[in-house]
Scaffold this active site. Structure first.
Site, PDB file in Angstrom:
ATOM      1  CE  LYS A 175      -1.975   3.194   2.008  1.00 38.22           C
ATOM      2  NZ  LYS A 175      -1.882   4.578   1.522  1.00 38.22           N
ATOM      3  CD  GLU A 385       9.601  13.664  11.216  1.00 46.61           C
ATOM      4  OE1 GLU A 385       8.563  13.024  11.456  1.00 46.61           O
ATOM      5  OE2 GLU A 385      10.602  13.177  10.655  1.00 46.61           O
TER       6      GLU A 385
END
Ligand code: UN1
Length: 494
Positions: A175, A385
């Protein structure tokens, strides 16, 4: 005509049963549709898993060197199609052509490494404690691997997972990120062309919630290899625990470069620019913090800001573009949020901090390379992040302080120090808590044949790349062969 891409399930190309599709647009020019893709659901995942399960029973019996021969062919086809794939990748996710070529090259390197591993996959023979008895431990395939990948390395990261999975004799349900489904489809096309049998490699396009989590939940999937954000990684880990799947997670980073007062500043400058703004800062390994010695602070900062302002933004297919767009609108907005957070926290904005517009840039998700200084270790700017072109600079007075600051986040992927002092370099190698440490080189640039991964909340202890990834995709089978002709009881008769 917009190109229509399909799923690949049990050796056949097919649409989603619902007929639903989604489109993928060029982030440097949102008028350009790269392709349409099936918006799959549980049904397609179930079909792909069933195909992979059935195919596994045959694939596991194919000798590993033969599986390797197929991967060698995969590498050869990738070599022949490198330029074409690079261009497609730039169109679908924006990074500049030299980088997308590098991304494909990383896949080629991974293919050839996997091909050669087919003739190794070493086990152990070990002396028995009893006479006339032979002990060995060998690697065996596990079953169906669910592979869920991000958009920032649309070729390299899928190959890091899929090639070793296949070489070890597993089958795969893949995927890819819905921002980079075209490159992923080309990879599957190549695997099929090279001779991977039907059902052994399957690709199901669609959303992370519907397709991705269905794979993670599926009782007939044995292992999951995922690269992406830490929040999703935690969810995958929790979900996979219910069926006790083996899970490899490659998650966030807050990578830093330490620049000491004896560093070669010109060299450090090139490393920081490349590490922070290459791939528009959208790498797990991107340089997000510079930890700068006070003695060279002013000098280095003026060099850095000057060069950053000169970076040329643009469509990655144009030869003079150095920095491409953010991958999509949401990502650019999220990056901008961090500029707002930084300003609120009292950091000083030195350049960038806004959308890049004008001329060709108006149709893309461009964001100006941004630098903040006066950043302190506890600010969100220094902790979270960002995954975009924002660099935070923190001032330090000693190596010890630098390493404390570097280690002071929840992440631990990549790290770097610029110094000419060999003793300091070795202290850094010893004390930095990260999966990867570079000396006098940027935080990016991992090579395919070396272990890749991080510590702390960057992952869950597994490594991709090199020889280490083969541990993830195999089980150990321990074998005892007693040729004494009598019953020998371990721990009792010896
Ligand atoms: C990532 O950022 O997700 O070292 C992977 C590098 C690349 C791989 C990065 N070879 O930056």
């Amino acid at each position: 005509m917009t190109k229509k891409y399909q799923n690949f399930i049990n050796g056949k190309w097919s649409d989603a049963k619902s007929g639903k599709t989604f489109e993928n647009r060029n982030p440097a020019n949102w008028d350009e549709v790269v392709g349409t893709f099936p918006k799959s659901s549980i049904e397609e995942v179930n079909e792909a898993v069933a195909a992979a399960r059935a195919a596994f029973e045959k694939w596991r019996l194919v000798p590993a060197p033969k599986r390797g021969d197929i991967l060698k062919k995969v590498g050869d086809i990738m070599v022949a199609r490198k330029e074409e794939i690079g261009q497609l990748m730039t169109r679908e996710m924006g990074k500049v052509l030299v980088e997308t070529r590098g991304d494909v090259q990383e896949g080629i390197d991974t293919a050839y490494y996997a091909a050669s591993e087919g003739r190794r996959l070493f086990g152990h023979t070990v002396p028995s404690e009893l006479p006339n008895k032979f002990n060995m431990a060998m690697r065996v395939p596990i079953g169906v691997a669910g592979v869920i990948t991000p958009w920032n390395f649309p070729m390299a990261i899928p190959t890091w997972k899929i090639f070793p999975a296949l070489l070890c004799g597993n089958s795969v349900v893949f995927k890819p990120a819905s921002d980079t489904p075209a490159t992923a489809t080309v990879l599957v096309e190549i695997l099929a062309e090279a001779g991977v049998p039907e059902g052994v490699i399957n690709i199901v396009h669609g959303g992370g919630g519907e397709v991705g989590m269905t794979i993670v939940n599926h009782p007939d999937v044995d292992l999951i290899s995922f690269t992406g954000g830490t929040d999703v990684g935690i969810k995958i880990s929790e979900t996979a625990a219910k069926t006790l799947k083996r899970v490899s997670l490659e998650l966030g980073g807050k990578n830093a470069v330490i620049i000491m007062d004896d560093a070669d500043l010109d060299l450090a400058l090139e490393g920081v620019l490349w590490g922070a703004f290459g791939t528009t800062g959208q790498r797990c390994t991107a340089t997000s913090r510079v930890i700068l010695h006070e003695k060279v602070y002013d000098k280095f900062m003026s060099m850095l800001v000057d060069r950053t302002k000169k970076l040329k933004l643009g469509d990655g297919l144009k030869p003079n573009s150095q920095v491409g767009p953010c991958v999509n609108e949401g990502q650019r907005n999220s990056v901008h949020t961090y500029t707002e957070i930084g300003l609120k926290e009292g950091a000083r904005l030195l350049c960038g901090g806004e959308f890049a517009t004008g001329g060709d840039l108006d149709k893309g998700w461009f964001y100006k390379p941004t630098i903040f200084d006066n950043v302190t270790p506890n600010m969100r700017l220094a902790q979270e992040e960002i995954f975009g072109p924002i660099l935070s600079v923190l001032k330090i007075r000693s190596l010890e302080e630098a390493i404390t600051v570097l280690n002071g986040t929840i992440y631990g992927l990549s790290s770097s120090i610029y110094t000419k002092n060999v003793n300091d370099a070795f202290v850094a190698i010893r004390d930095i808590k990260a999966g990867i440490t570079y000396i006098n080189a940027p935080t990016i640039g991992a090579e395919a044949h070396m272990p890749f991964g991080g510590v702390k909340q960057t992952g869950n202890g597994h490594r991709e790349g090199g020889w280490t990834v083969y541990d993830f995709f195999t089980e150990w089978k321990t074998v005892y062969i007693d040729y004494s002709g009598g019953l020998q009881r371990a721990q009792i008769d010896n």
